[in-house]
Design a protein around this motif. Structure first.
Motif, mmCIF file in Angstrom:
data_model
loop_
_atom_site.group_PDB
_atom_site.id
_atom_site.type_symbol
_atom_site.label_atom_id
_atom_site.label_comp_id
_atom_site.label_asym_id
_atom_site.label_seq_id
_atom_site.Cartn_x
_atom_site.Cartn_y
_atom_site.Cartn_z
ATOM 1 N N VAL C 542 -2.520 19.067 -19.916
ATOM 2 C CA VAL C 542 -3.102 19.794 -18.562
ATOM 3 C C VAL C 542 -3.835 20.950 -19.249
ATOM 4 O O VAL C 542 -4.851 21.462 -19.280
ATOM 5 C CB VAL C 542 -2.324 20.468 -17.749
ATOM 6 C CG1 VAL C 542 -1.165 21.312 -18.129
ATOM 7 C CG2 VAL C 542 -3.293 20.876 -16.325
ATOM 8 N N LYS C 546 -7.964 21.697 -19.492
ATOM 9 C CA LYS C 546 -8.418 23.201 -19.370
ATOM 10 C C LYS C 546 -9.342 23.272 -20.304
ATOM 11 O O LYS C 546 -10.469 23.830 -20.106
ATOM 12 C CB LYS C 546 -7.354 23.986 -19.100
ATOM 13 C CG LYS C 546 -7.824 25.299 -19.308
ATOM 14 C CD LYS C 546 -6.695 26.511 -19.002
ATOM 15 C CE LYS C 546 -6.631 27.691 -19.855
ATOM 16 N NZ LYS C 546 -5.346 28.563 -20.050
ATOM 17 N N ASN C 562 -7.230 24.361 -9.862
ATOM 18 C CA ASN C 562 -6.231 23.938 -10.452
ATOM 19 C C ASN C 562 -5.296 22.604 -10.222
ATOM 20 O O ASN C 562 -5.168 22.048 -10.710
ATOM 21 C CB ASN C 562 -5.366 25.048 -11.009
ATOM 22 C CG ASN C 562 -6.158 25.886 -12.012
ATOM 23 O OD1 ASN C 562 -7.166 25.690 -12.638
ATOM 24 N ND2 ASN C 562 -5.701 27.211 -12.448
ATOM 25 N N ILE C 566 -4.915 18.695 -10.915
ATOM 26 C CA ILE C 566 -3.575 18.081 -11.667
ATOM 27 C C ILE C 566 -3.156 16.923 -10.728
ATOM 28 O O ILE C 566 -2.833 15.975 -11.113
ATOM 29 C CB ILE C 566 -2.341 19.338 -11.333
ATOM 30 C CG1 ILE C 566 -2.615 20.498 -12.349
ATOM 31 C CG2 ILE C 566 -1.073 18.705 -11.625
ATOM 32 C CD1 ILE C 566 -1.780 21.607 -12.330
ATOM 33 N N LEU C 569 -5.427 14.109 -12.304
ATOM 34 C CA LEU C 569 -5.166 13.713 -13.414
ATOM 35 C C LEU C 569 -3.879 13.072 -13.293
ATOM 36 O O LEU C 569 -3.691 12.029 -13.946
ATOM 37 C CB LEU C 569 -4.767 15.163 -14.252
ATOM 38 C CG LEU C 569 -4.543 14.859 -15.869
ATOM 39 C CD1 LEU C 569 -5.848 14.147 -16.387
ATOM 40 C CD2 LEU C 569 -4.461 16.177 -16.548
ATOM 41 N N ILE C 580 2.464 16.242 -15.368
ATOM 42 C CA ILE C 580 1.366 16.960 -15.803
ATOM 43 C C ILE C 580 1.781 18.558 -16.081
ATOM 44 O O ILE C 580 1.449 19.000 -17.084
ATOM 45 C CB ILE C 580 0.317 16.839 -15.027
ATOM 46 C CG1 ILE C 580 -0.063 15.347 -14.556
ATOM 47 C CG2 ILE C 580 -0.849 17.565 -15.442
ATOM 48 C CD1 ILE C 580 -0.974 14.594 -15.549
ATOM 49 N N THR C 582 1.693 22.659 -14.885
ATOM 50 C CA THR C 582 0.612 23.663 -14.908
ATOM 51 C C THR C 582 0.211 24.236 -16.074
ATOM 52 O O THR C 582 1.036 24.257 -16.952
ATOM 53 C CB THR C 582 0.871 24.748 -13.746
ATOM 54 O OG1 THR C 582 2.109 25.265 -14.140
ATOM 55 C CG2 THR C 582 1.210 24.004 -12.620
ATOM 56 N N THR C 583 -1.033 24.778 -16.152
ATOM 57 C CA THR C 583 -1.110 25.745 -17.367
ATOM 58 C C THR C 583 -0.356 26.728 -17.069
ATOM 59 O O THR C 583 0.061 27.228 -16.106
ATOM 60 C CB THR C 583 -2.692 26.145 -17.558
ATOM 61 O OG1 THR C 583 -2.969 26.638 -16.414
ATOM 62 C CG2 THR C 583 -3.407 24.707 -17.775
#
Lengths: 419, 95, 996
Positions: C542, C546, C562, C566, C569, C580, C582-583
């Motif tokens: 991820v 980004k 966001n 996700i 993806l 995945i 999160t950032t």
């Protein structure tokens, strides 16, 4: 024909961009390699690339514990320069800068190297004398440098506070025109791409948890994806150096890990044309191609592995930015982040054979890691391939600290947080 | 970060100067060995996790102290004075 | 018909107070209480901005800080404020608002041509091209690309506005004043905690005003009762328009308060808060999730709750023909609420086949059509929606039927679920945890002392959120040892166990399977094809997604993008969202102006200014002042028409001929006292101080532990166990800290105390052959050579002023330093100046001081660079072999005593031209082939005594090279001239003058 070009962009664009191949493969690790590079950051990937390209050692694995480029290569302020005083540094960084100048072509990947110039502002006459000493040293080392007076600076940097009302009025500056910035992530991806296409295995999510030893000699690594053997193992893990080397039994090194914050503002139309550094403190700023002001300053000043800093430095760095560019008061900070710097005891790097047989160490990059990326990879690859350093990194030994052969640009001694 | 200064109480780390690794033992003044001194001056374990550090309350009582701090979480778990005023470690926080 | 003002409604506007601002020069009528966005919608302005990459027309998408589209520029010239979210700016009369990032105009933006090339401008395309031709290939394209990028345009003029900084301390900080935050603040407050309750909005309540009922009460009644209770409590501070942006170590939070949008009334514009909280309650709510479908970025597409906010708060309908697209029951209730407010809801589209019957019936009765089992597949219209295409959707197979139909509309509202606002929790906690039932990420483990409450924990129902808030507030109070009120206390044990429920019966559908350009991140123009391309090219993490696509990196930080990315993806990779991840969320949550981060530390106030007690006297005497660290010191006292050089040469000449006076107040002064003071100084300095007689001073050198030179200065023995140490101006603080470190860490057994007297004592140096005559006139003590010999120290009086006099010389002349308490120093100085008149005394500045010491070869900071050793500077006589001192063992390493190191030498110009500081010494006579640097010039000046330019330099093996001819290479300044290497003591080498 090159994999990436305007023609391939057009061709793939017309077919829905469905035909692009992965930028680098995702291979499983083989049981053994001719060389292993621990650390899938800029320096590790560059080392693998130059091993394959310059030394034809292509059976190489790069091991990255997380996602490729997750460390400092993706969390810096993207400045590339070779404006150093001391010969050892000047010659090394100048070679790195020369590699930068051909890097996009060498990698077939646009790293957006922008030679927009780095301008160091001097805020008192004594500092201008120091800049002259450094600039003259650069010139004598064959590096471009110019000493600018305020009227020339005004032309170069509209918006810059050159007034006498400033707390520390600008008295001049040292410009390196060939210095500049590059797109940091693209450097990681470009080296990964080019190394991959030369046959290097780039293995993500593969953490080195131990080293395999035969007597004193290191012969392989234990990883989260199994044991991998190699006669030569290079470690290029920046802020994680002490932790990784501990797994090889090396418990003490002339390295401290410190957090350095970096900042970017919301995107703006072109406002700052070159890289500017502030002389009466420590701040550097440039504007990214996307339009954000990218800036940073000093370390937070305490040992840290947290990739996270605190408010005092935020205030300090923003203050110094507005001291330079008082027009940026309404510009908004969009994002901040922290990187873990491998601060050495004299502020200069280590690229050396050892400290154990079969092991090679690349560390101590302090603030300077990004600009060093190609030069560091090039020298480290040479050191690994030939089992001895190149003349350019011969001084960057691990032993120089005990010997007292410091390469101390800042003159602050064995106090890592001050370099 | 809040540092529980044994003299002044909990204070922001901004008031302090960092003095580095407190786990390295300083040789005595009579020590002549350059190796012993070089080990003290240059070599660091640089741990990720629990750490003992010197901090100097420069904008406070000006005492040097040893602070227990985690380099990964930045959690401060104690501080004790050293030198002439040394006394038992204080616990942080007023929770 | 585009948006319009409804005949009724609008809790935040005052219909009796119209206002008028301009948008791109055109007048816009609004009402007091409007935001820029609400007034623009009400005035029918649908197109307000252009997107970053493709310059697509964009409208207003939200009613808050999550706004991705409606960025505008406020003001002009120095007051220009670019990239402002129109949705949060409170409109004021006369405000000038401009669109940005469009040329020549917002409606006809040539940049939109980029959209035609979109197939070639896919994610990451620039990494694959723009490389050549030539080595500087990229730089050919870069200027064009830079001009095309960026959003708003900042001013080149200094920001005239005022910002300030404040600190706050509290027991409990409650971030977010929605139902959960309000309840938490009240409970914690009732327990006796000092509470700060804050919200980024100008009005408390969060989304309570968008509800009909909270529990069994009308929402308005609930809110009124809650606010009345809060208002009655003195221990609850309320702070509105305060956005907490960062959660730092030790429960320190950074926040920015909007005080005013412009400086029309001279007020502070923004205030930065640093809040130290013992506990924090995060009640930051949730942001509505949009669907992702072709052309989903057209002006008129917006979040459903935003439309409700415009209707209820501002009495604005976002369109004349409105369609609402939702996947859950709550979306229908929003549609009904909008209809009741007078917003013309033409249809509700829902991918589920079952609409909630009761609310569907209510809507059908008002003429709204129901399209259950349908999805929106396309949007028509460029600068505004004209119509949408909808088609039957089979939820089981996830497929869309080909047989769609077209609905005319001018606004499309999206309600696809909620994204908990977990940014602050993530900044100060472990990785966010994915909750599959909620299809969302929730706060991870706290790393700091915080509690999460309400919608950010996935509690969508307002009543439950408020109840949860009360429990969490009680838990925060209990954690501080306070006793919450009984109802709260009873529940506090259950805090964190309250039901988590996203909107009723939600179908977790985000991306509509239809062909066309569908945007995930609107501001950065990241489409679903970009996400897939990144996946195809291996950017699967991820964080890679980004960075490769720039998703979530725009000024809205991906607040509406966001989570959807996700989901897409995850689906693409066939894994669950937790795989995945999160950032990592990083400060700031909302962008914060640099002005606020800096506060008052700007311009002349950027750093403190240190003035000596004689500062004003120097100014009156015509001194040119110069910064030395934070101090200001006189550089020269130039007379009318005098150059800098002429001035310092005159001053220096007068010192050698008669007498001069200079301000030495900035030198570091440290009182060293205690029975072990002598032992201590012996260990600190390379030379011995225990043998120093009382009433004498000695020059000393101190080293760092690594053996390099640290500082120098004279130290005076005032009594058996008392010394006054002087340090260089630059190192005053560092030396004190070094001494304190040694006493605490190295030698705690030594009974010594050190105290800075730098600010308490100030003084003057008198130098020149007449200095003794002058002192004899003003001092009440015998200053004859025998009574006060060279390096002698004595107390005395000048008039009534007690002083300490030391016979020290930096200039090589007969000279004295005379100190008094700082409060008396001006009087002392004036007395000396008055008495000096008959001797021809002049004041002299740093430049003359510099050249006088240069003539004597004394070293200063230019030579003590942190890289030089005692041996380098030829001071090894001061390196005691008899005792142990700091730095000695490492100073004796061969590398530090190597005779090939750079050593201090004198340099004489052979061509009459100045030898510039910073020039290097080379062997090449020709500037084109200078050869490598052999050393460098550290300091220079015109020596009146030597009648020529002299300099000090550090030269490799320099002490063996006296008499050698070299060249001073100064390519930066086109200088290259012959020099002779000489001993560094130019003038009076045996010191007869100062000993005289």
């Amino acid at each position: 024909m090159a994999e990436y070009s305007i023609w391939s962009v057009l061709r793939h664009g017309l077919t829905g961009n469905k035909g692009w191949k992965p930028t680098w493969r995702k291979p499983d690790p083989k049981p053994s390699y001719d060389a292993i590079i621990v650390g899938g950051g800029g320096h590790g990937l560059a080392t693998a690339f130059y091993l394959a390209k310059e030394h034809k050692i292509r059976n190489v694995a790069v091991l990255e514990r997380g996602w490729l480029g997750q460390g400092n290569i993706g969390r810096n302020t993207t400045i590339v320069r070779s404006n150093y005083l001391l010969d050892e540094n000047a010659q090394f960084y100048e070679w790195s800068l020369k590699l930068w100048e051909g890097l996009s072509h060498a990698l077939n990947y646009n790293v957006m190297f922008s030679q927009r110039g780095v301008l160091n502002l001097a805020n008192n006459p004594a500092q201008l004398d120091q800049f002259a000493e450094r600039g003259n040293a650069m010139r004598l080392n064959g590096i471009d440098a110019e000493l600018l007076m305020p009227d020339a600076i005004a032309k170069l940097c509209p918006g810059l506070d050159l007034s006498q009302n400033a707390r520390f009025p600008v008295v001049g500056g040292l410009l390196q025109p060939r210095a500049g910035t590059a797109r940091h992530d693209a450097v990681a991806w470009g080296f990964a791409h080019a190394a991959d296409r030369l046959g290097v295995d780039i293995i993500e999510n593969c953490e080195v948890v131990g080293f395999v030893k035969e007597g004193e000699r290191i012969t392989g690594v234990e990883t989260t994806r199994g044991r991998i053997a190699a006669p030569k193992i290079g470690v290029a893990v920046a802020g994680m150096t002490s932790e990784v080397m501990r797994r090889a039994g090396i418990t003490k090194l002339p390295i401290e890990s410190h957090v350095l914050q970096a900042f970017v503002t919301e995107p703006l139309k072109p406002l700052i044309n070159c890289v500017v550094t502030f002389g009466a403190g420590h701040m550097y700023v440039s504007q990214s191609d996307k339009g954000g002001l990218v800036f940073g300053g000093s370390l937070d000043g305490y040992n840290s592995y947290a990739q996270r800093g605190n408010l005092p430095i935020v205030h300090e760095v923003a203050t110094e930015l507005l001291a330079c560019f008082p027009n940026a008061g309404k510009v908004r900070l969009l994002r901040s982040w922290g990187g873990i710097m491998d601060m050495s005891m004299d502020g200069s790097p280590i690229i050396a054979k050892g400290p154990l047989p079969g092991l090679y160490l690349n560390s101590g990059w302090c603030y300077g890691g990004f600009k060093a990326t190609p030069g560091s990879g090039w020298c480290f690859a040479h050191t690994i391939a030939h089992d001895e350093p190149h003349a350019l990194n011969a001084a960057f030994t691990l032993e120089r600290f005990h010997e007292g052969r410091h390469i101390d640009e800042a003159g602050t001694g064995a106090t890592p947080r001050l370099h | 970060m809040l540092i529980p200064c044994p003299v002044c109480g909990p204070r922001d780390h901004e008031e302090f100067a960092y003095g580095g690794d407190a786990t390295v033992a300083r040789p005595t003044i009579a020590e002549q060995s350059a190796t012993a001194w070089a080990t003290f001056v240059y070599d660091r374990t640089n741990p990720k996790g629990a750490h003992q550090e010197h901090w100097h309350h420069v904008h406070g009582c000006r005492q040097w102290m040893v602070v227990s701090r985690d380099t990964e979480t930045h959690a401060v778990t104690g501080a004790r004075l050293i030198g002439a005023w040394a006394e038992p470690e204080t616990e942080p926080g007023d929770d | 018909m585009p948006g319009f003002r409804l005949p009724r409604g609008g809790s935040r506007i005052d219909r009796l107070r119209p206002l008028r601002f301009t948008f791109d020069g055109r007048g816009v009528d609004g009402l007091a209480g409007d935001t820029i966005a609400s007034a623009l919608i009400a005035s029918g302005q649908t197109l307000v901005a252009r997107s970053f990459k493709y310059h697509r027309p964009r409208g207003i998408y939200s009613a808050g800080a999550e706004e991705p589209n409606a960025l505008v520029t406020l003001g002009a010239d120095a007051a220009t404020d670019p990239n402002v979210k129109a949705t949060i700016v409170e409109a004021s009369d006369g405000m000038a608002v401009h669109s940005q990032h469009a040329w020549p105009s917002l409606s006809t933006d040539l940049g939109a041509v980029n959209g035609l090339f979109a197939p070639f401008f896919a994610a990451g395309f620039y990494y694959k091209t723009f490389m050549g031709p030539g080595r500087r290939g990229w730089m050919r394209y870069e200027p064009t690309i830079r001009r095309a990028a960026g959003l708003g345009r900042a001013s080149f003029e200094p920001d005239p506005d005022r910002y300030e900084m404040a600190n706050a301390f509290c027991d409990v900080l409650v971030v977010g004043a929605g139902p959960a935050g309000l309840a938490a603040a009240l409970t914690a407050g009732q327990a006796g905690a000092h509470v700060i309750l804050c919200d980024e909005a100008p009005i408390f309540g969060g989304m309570a005003d968008l509800e009909d009922r909270i529990g069994d009460q009308p929402a308005a009644d609930w809110l009124f009762a809650m606010m009345s209770a809060l208002n009655g409590m003195k221990n609850i501070e309320q702070r509105k328009r305060l956005s907490v942006y960062g959660y730092y170590d030790g429960n320190v939070l950074g926040a920015a308060e909007r005080v005013a949008w412009d400086r029309a009334d001279g007020r502070t514009r923004q205030r930065h808060w640093r809040i130290q909280a013992r506990r924090v309650v995060l009640a930051t709510g949730a942001i509505e999730r949009p669907f992702v479908f072709p052309e989903n970025d057209r002006p008129g597409v917006m979040l459903a709750h935003a439309a409700l906010a415009y209707a209820r708060r501002y009495g604005v309908s976002v369109g004349g023909d409105v369609v609402l697209f939702t996947s859950h029951d709550d979306g229908w209730r929003t549609a009904a609420a909008l209809a009741r407010a007078g917003v013309p809801i033409r249809a509700v589209v829902d991918p589920r086949s079952d609409a909630p019957a009761e609310v569907e019936a209510e809507l059908l009765a008002t003429g709204t059509k129901s399209f259950a089992g349908h999805v929106v597949t396309a949007v028509e219209g460029r600068r505004a929606i004209k119509a949408i295409a909808i088609a039957p959707f089979d939820a089981a197979s996830g497929t869309v039927s080909d047989e769609g139909l077209r609905l005319d509309c001018d606004a499309l509202l999206l309600a696809a679920g909620w994204t908990p606002t977990i940014h602050l929790a993530s900044q100060a906690g472990g990785p966010p945890v994915h909750d599959e039932a909620l299809d969302a990420f929730l706060p991870g483990e706290p790393r700091e002392a915080w509690h999460a409450a309400g919608a950010m924990c996935g509690i969508a129902d307002t009543k439950n959120a408020a109840a949860n808030g009360a429990m969490v507030g009680a838990a925060a109070a209990e954690a501080l040892g306070l006793k919450p009120p009984r109802n709260g206390a009873r529940n506090s044990a259950k805090a964190g166990r309250s039901p988590k429920a996203m909107p009723d019966n939600r179908l977790p559908l985000i991306e509509i399977p239809a062909t066309g350009k569908a945007f995930v991140d609107l501001q950065n123009d990241v489409t679903t094809s970009d996400v897939r391309l990144a996946q195809r090219e291996g950017f699967q993490s991820v964080e890679h997604l980004k960075r490769y696509t720039t998703l979530g990196m725009a000024a809205d930080q991906g607040k509406t993008a966001n989570l959807n990315a996700i989901s897409i993806l995850a689906k693409e990779r066939g894994v669950l969202a937790p795989a995945i991840g999160t950032t990592r969320y990083r400060p700031p949550y909302n962008s914060v102006s640099l002005g606020a981060l800096v506060g008052r530390s700007r311009g002349a106030h950027m750093q403190p200014l240190r003035r000596t007690p004689l500062h004003d006297w120097h100014l009156k005497a015509g001194a040119e002042m110069i910064n030395v660290g934070l101090w200001q010191r006189p550089r020269v006292y130039a007379r009318e028409g005098e150059t800098l050089e002429a001035a310092y040469v005159r001053e220096a000449r007068q010192v050698r001929a008669a007498i001069g006076i200079t301000d030495v107040s900035t030198l570091g002064k440290i009182d060293v006292q205690g029975p072990d003071a002598a032992t201590f100084l012996d260990r600190v300095y390379t030379n011995t101080f225990s043998t120093l007689p009382i009433g004498k001073a000695r020059y000393g050198l101190m080293l760092r532990d690594d053996g390099f030179l640290f500082d120098d200065g004279t130290t005076w023995r005032l009594a058996e166990s008392r010394y006054l140490m002087t340090t260089t101006t630059a190192n005053a603080a560092l030396v004190l800290q070094h001494l304190e470190m040694l006493l605490a860490i190295a030698w705690p057994e030594l009974k010594v105390s050190v105290t800075s007297l730098t600010d308490q004592w100030a003084g003057a140096a008198l130098a020149g052959p007449k200095s003794r005559d002058l002192l004899a006139k003003v001092l009440d003590i015998d200053v004859s050579d025998s009574a006060l010999p060279f390096m002698g120290v004595k107390p005395g009086h000048v008039g009534a002023i007690p002083v300490l006099v030391a016979r020290l010389s930096f200039s090589g002349e007969l000279a004295y330093e005379i100190y008094s308490g700082a409060d008396h120093t001006l009087a002392l100085w004036e007395r000396l100046v008055e008495a000096g008149g008959e001797f021809g005394m002049v004041p002299y500045g740093l430049e003359a001081l510099g050249v006088l010491r240069l003539e004597k070869g004394h070293v200063v900071g230019s030579e003590i660079t942190g890289r030089t050793t005692v041996h380098d500077l030829g001071l090894e006589k001061m390196f005691s072999k008899k005792k142990d001192f700091v730095g000695k063992p490492l100073a004796l390493r061969p590398a530090l005593t190597d005779p090939g190191r750079k050593q201090l030498v004198g340099v004489k110009s052979l061509d009459g031209k100045p030898v510039m500081a910073g020039a290097h010494l080379v062997t090449g006579a020709d500037s084109k082939t200078p050869g490598p640097s052999e050393g460098h010039v550290t300091s220079m000046g015109y020596s009146p005594a030597m009648e020529g330019y002299i300099a000090l330099a550090l030269l490799k093996g320099g002490r063996q090279r006296h008499g050698e001819k070299l060249y001073a290479a100064d390519p930066l300044r086109d200088g290259h001239g012959p020099v002779e290497i000489v001993a560094p003591h130019f003038f009076d080498p045996d010191g007869s003058r100062m000993h005289g």
